[in-house]
Scaffold this motif. Structure first.
Motif, short mmCIF file in Angstrom:
data_model
loop_
_atom_site.label_atom_id
_atom_site.label_comp_id
_atom_site.label_asym_id
_atom_site.label_seq_id
_atom_site.Cartn_x
_atom_site.Cartn_y
_atom_site.Cartn_z
N ASN A 1 46.70 39.63 42.93
CA ASN A 1 47.20 40.91 42.43
C ASN A 1 48.71 40.92 42.32
O ASN A 1 49.28 41.34 41.30
N LEU A 2 49.40 40.49 43.37
CA LEU A 2 50.87 40.50 43.36
C LEU A 2 51.42 39.62 42.25
O LEU A 2 52.39 39.97 41.58
N ALA A 3 50.77 38.47 42.03
CA ALA A 3 51.23 37.56 40.97
C ALA A 3 51.11 38.20 39.60
O ALA A 3 51.86 37.86 38.67
N ALA A 4 50.16 39.15 39.45
CA ALA A 4 49.94 39.83 38.17
C ALA A 4 50.69 41.15 38.08
O ALA A 4 50.52 41.89 37.11
N GLY A 5 51.48 41.47 39.13
CA GLY A 5 52.24 42.71 39.11
C GLY A 5 51.47 43.92 39.57
O GLY A 5 51.90 45.06 39.37
N ARG A 6 50.31 43.71 40.20
CA ARG A 6 49.51 44.81 40.72
C ARG A 6 49.78 45.00 42.21
O ARG A 6 50.37 44.15 42.87
N ASN A 7 49.30 46.12 42.75
CA ASN A 7 49.40 46.35 44.19
C ASN A 7 48.51 45.37 44.94
O ASN A 7 47.44 44.98 44.46
N PHE A 8 48.93 45.00 46.14
CA PHE A 8 48.22 44.02 46.95
C PHE A 8 46.75 44.41 47.12
O PHE A 8 45.85 43.58 46.97
N LEU A 9 46.49 45.67 47.44
CA LEU A 9 45.12 46.14 47.67
C LEU A 9 44.52 46.79 46.44
O LEU A 9 43.48 47.46 46.52
N GLY A 10 45.14 46.58 45.28
CA GLY A 10 44.65 47.17 44.05
C GLY A 10 43.38 46.52 43.55
O GLY A 10 43.00 45.43 43.97
N ASN A 11 42.71 47.21 42.64
CA ASN A 11 41.51 46.66 42.01
C ASN A 11 41.91 45.75 40.85
O ASN A 11 42.70 46.15 39.99
N ALA A 12 41.38 44.55 40.84
CA ALA A 12 41.66 43.62 39.74
C ALA A 12 40.84 44.04 38.52
O ALA A 12 39.76 44.63 38.67
N PRO A 13 41.31 43.73 37.33
CA PRO A 13 40.60 44.15 36.12
C PRO A 13 39.34 43.35 35.83
O PRO A 13 38.65 43.63 34.86
N GLY A 14 39.03 42.40 36.67
CA GLY A 14 37.83 41.57 36.45
C GLY A 14 38.20 40.22 35.87
O GLY A 14 38.10 39.99 34.67
N GLU A 15 38.68 39.32 36.74
CA GLU A 15 39.08 38.00 36.29
C GLU A 15 37.88 37.24 35.75
O GLU A 15 36.74 37.43 36.20
N LYS A 16 38.13 36.39 34.79
CA LYS A 16 37.06 35.62 34.17
C LYS A 16 36.96 34.24 34.82
O LYS A 16 37.96 33.66 35.24
N MET A 17 35.74 33.71 34.88
CA MET A 17 35.48 32.43 35.53
C MET A 17 36.36 31.31 34.97
O MET A 17 36.81 30.44 35.71
N ASP A 18 36.58 31.32 33.66
CA ASP A 18 37.26 30.20 33.02
C ASP A 18 38.73 30.47 32.72
O ASP A 18 39.34 29.77 31.92
N GLN A 19 39.31 31.44 33.39
CA GLN A 19 40.71 31.74 33.11
C GLN A 19 41.63 30.68 33.72
O GLN A 19 41.24 29.98 34.67
N PRO A 20 42.84 30.53 33.17
CA PRO A 20 43.77 29.55 33.72
C PRO A 20 44.13 29.87 35.17
O PRO A 20 43.97 31.02 35.62
N PRO A 21 44.59 28.88 35.92
CA PRO A 21 44.92 29.10 37.32
C PRO A 21 46.10 30.04 37.50
O PRO A 21 47.00 30.10 36.65
N VAL A 22 46.08 30.79 38.60
CA VAL A 22 47.24 31.57 39.02
C VAL A 22 48.15 30.62 39.79
O VAL A 22 47.71 30.00 40.77
N LEU A 23 49.40 30.51 39.36
CA LEU A 23 50.33 29.54 39.95
C LEU A 23 51.56 30.25 40.51
O LEU A 23 52.08 31.19 39.91
N LEU A 24 52.01 29.78 41.67
CA LEU A 24 53.23 30.27 42.29
C LEU A 24 54.13 29.09 42.60
O LEU A 24 53.66 28.04 43.06
N GLU A 25 55.43 29.25 42.33
CA GLU A 25 56.38 28.24 42.77
C GLU A 25 56.49 28.30 44.29
O GLU A 25 56.69 29.38 44.86
N LEU A 26 56.35 27.16 44.94
CA LEU A 26 56.35 27.15 46.39
C LEU A 26 57.68 27.62 46.96
O LEU A 26 57.74 28.18 48.06
N THR A 27 58.77 27.41 46.22
CA THR A 27 60.09 27.82 46.70
C THR A 27 60.39 29.29 46.43
O THR A 27 61.41 29.81 46.89
N SER A 28 59.51 29.98 45.68
CA SER A 28 59.73 31.40 45.41
C SER A 28 59.33 32.22 46.64
O SER A 28 58.61 31.74 47.53
N GLU A 29 59.81 33.46 46.68
CA GLU A 29 59.47 34.32 47.81
C GLU A 29 57.96 34.53 47.90
O GLU A 29 57.36 34.41 48.98
N LEU A 30 57.32 34.81 46.75
CA LEU A 30 55.89 35.05 46.74
C LEU A 30 55.10 33.78 47.09
O LEU A 30 54.11 33.83 47.82
#
Length: 408
Positions: free
Chosen positions: A185-214
């Protein structure tokens, strides 16, 4: 080499088209060093089960998945299986009554642990006091519970020596699930405990830079969930040892949904394994089969192929039939199922024929929905050697229609 390379992905075993497509998608997003599929692979959410993706400086919350630090623990007891077989039905009854399967807890016992004082809880406090308090309360409530789905507590007989082993399989429960969904959720700009819009099975991976705060926050939270999963599996094994009035003289414990910092070819990488067991040379791993098949203790080999597998191997036999295919579609309002290719009678007959005392479990976990474990082990013969072959004599899982949103 036993693997083939397809669209840049190293594939062991027979390629599954859906899982391969997901692995190719993962390979084409981010700073990917290598994508791989273990022989037990099948489709998952974004990154396939049995999929390994090696990143340069990035970590993937969707790659690790919702059951952070799902894994196995096995211990060898000082008992012989022949000592417990005459009483196996009563023992399995006690295990089913004592250990909490499904979403709740069978007793009011609170399991305290030093990890609740871990400094990495500050990650959740930084997100928000409500988020911190809610997840910490959930973690306290569920520590030492097994959940449902493919999670289990088993008794095994070692085929060569006759020794009795105990094994279990589960992860970080609702705490890990909400951690995964929160960071996605945070990576997509949503609230941590927010409801996701329904991710799809074949969507690309969610990626975070390890050196970033998130990225750093997720990495610390994932490691905390890993310690939590270890504590839960340790606790359940202790419960079973107490029921058996037994002691253990060997233990094997490992995650298979996790991200590790590892050095490969002289370079530090992040290895995201979803449904894959680490297999560094000399490293022990516990790989479970179905309730009608063997499980094994393995040790990583020092071979070229294991290096090219980025020290990864299978985590189980791998599904060949979905839950809905096997058990039918569940209507939670009426608590009834329709359809399904496997009947309860078929499952019970197969399990009884294999000599297993079964408690709980639905047809979606029957032996018919999995490959044979030896088949996928053969594909990885150059990555691991089998040290101990374990045959289940008692299997305990959640009930067939147990609702658990954190099951696997």
């Amino acid at each position: 080499m036993a693997y083939q390379t397809i669209d840049g992905v190293r594939v062991w075993g027979s390629p599954d088209e859906g899982a391969l497509s997901q692995a190719v998608t993962c390979a084409r997003h981010g700073n990917v060093v290598q994508a791989l599929l273990m022989a037990d692979h099948h489709k998952g959410y974004s990154q396939p089960i049995g999929g390994v993706v090696v990143y340069d400086g990035q970590i993937s919350p969707s790659g690790v998945g919702y059951d952070i630090a799902c894994g196995n623990k096995a211990v060898r007891t000082k008992l012989m299986a022949s000592e417990v077989k005459p009483h196996i039905a009563k023992l399995m009854d006690r295990i089913a009554r004592t250990i909490s399967f499904g979403i709740g807890r069978v007793n009011s016992e609170r399991v305290d642990h030093e990890l609740f004082d871990d400094p990495d809880w500050s990650v959740y406090a930084a997100v928000g006091r409500q988020e911190h308090d809610k997840l910490k309360s959930l973690a306290r409530d569920q520590l030492g519970t097994v959940g449902s789905g493919n999670h289990y507590v088993d008794l095994f007989e070692e085929t060569v020596t006759g020794r009795l082993w105990i094994g279990n399989h589960f992860g970080s429960r609702g705490f890990g699930h909400k951690t995964a969904s929160g960071f996605i959720n945070l990576a997509a700009g949503r609230n941590f405990l927010g409801n996701a819009p329904g991710e799809k099975m074949d969507q690309p991976p969610v990626l975070l830079e390890l050196t970033s705060e998130l990225g750093d926050m997720y990495y610390r939270a994932m490691k905390l969930a890993g310690r939590y999963a270890y504590a839960g599996r340790d606790y359940v094994i202790r419960q079973v040892l107490s029921i058996l009035e037994a002691e253990a003289d060997l233990e094997v414990h490992n995650h298979h949904n996790y991200a590790w910092k590892e050095t490969h070819n002289g370079k530090e990488t992040i290895v995201v394994r979803k449904g894959a067991t680490p297999s560094e040379p000399g490293q022990l791993g516990f790989i479970g089969g179905s309730m009608g098949d063997i499980s094994v203790i393995v040790r990583g080999k020092d071979t070229d192929e294991n290096r090219e597998a980025f020290y990864s191997t299978v985590h189980g036999a791998g599904r060949v039939m979905s839950r809905t295919q096997a058990a039918g579609k569940m209507n939670w309002k009426t608590r009834s199922r329709t359809g399904g290719q496997i009947s309860e009678a078929q499952m019970k007959e197969a399990v009884k024929a294999f000599g297993v005392e079964l408690r709980g479990a639905g047809t979606d976990e029957s032996p018919f929905v999995y490959r044979k474990l030896q088949q996928v082990l053969d594909a990885h013969a150059e990555t691991v050697e089998v040290l101990h072959v374990l045959k289940p004599i008692g299997v305990c899982m959640a009930g067939a229609d147990e609702f658990d949103p954190y099951k696997d």
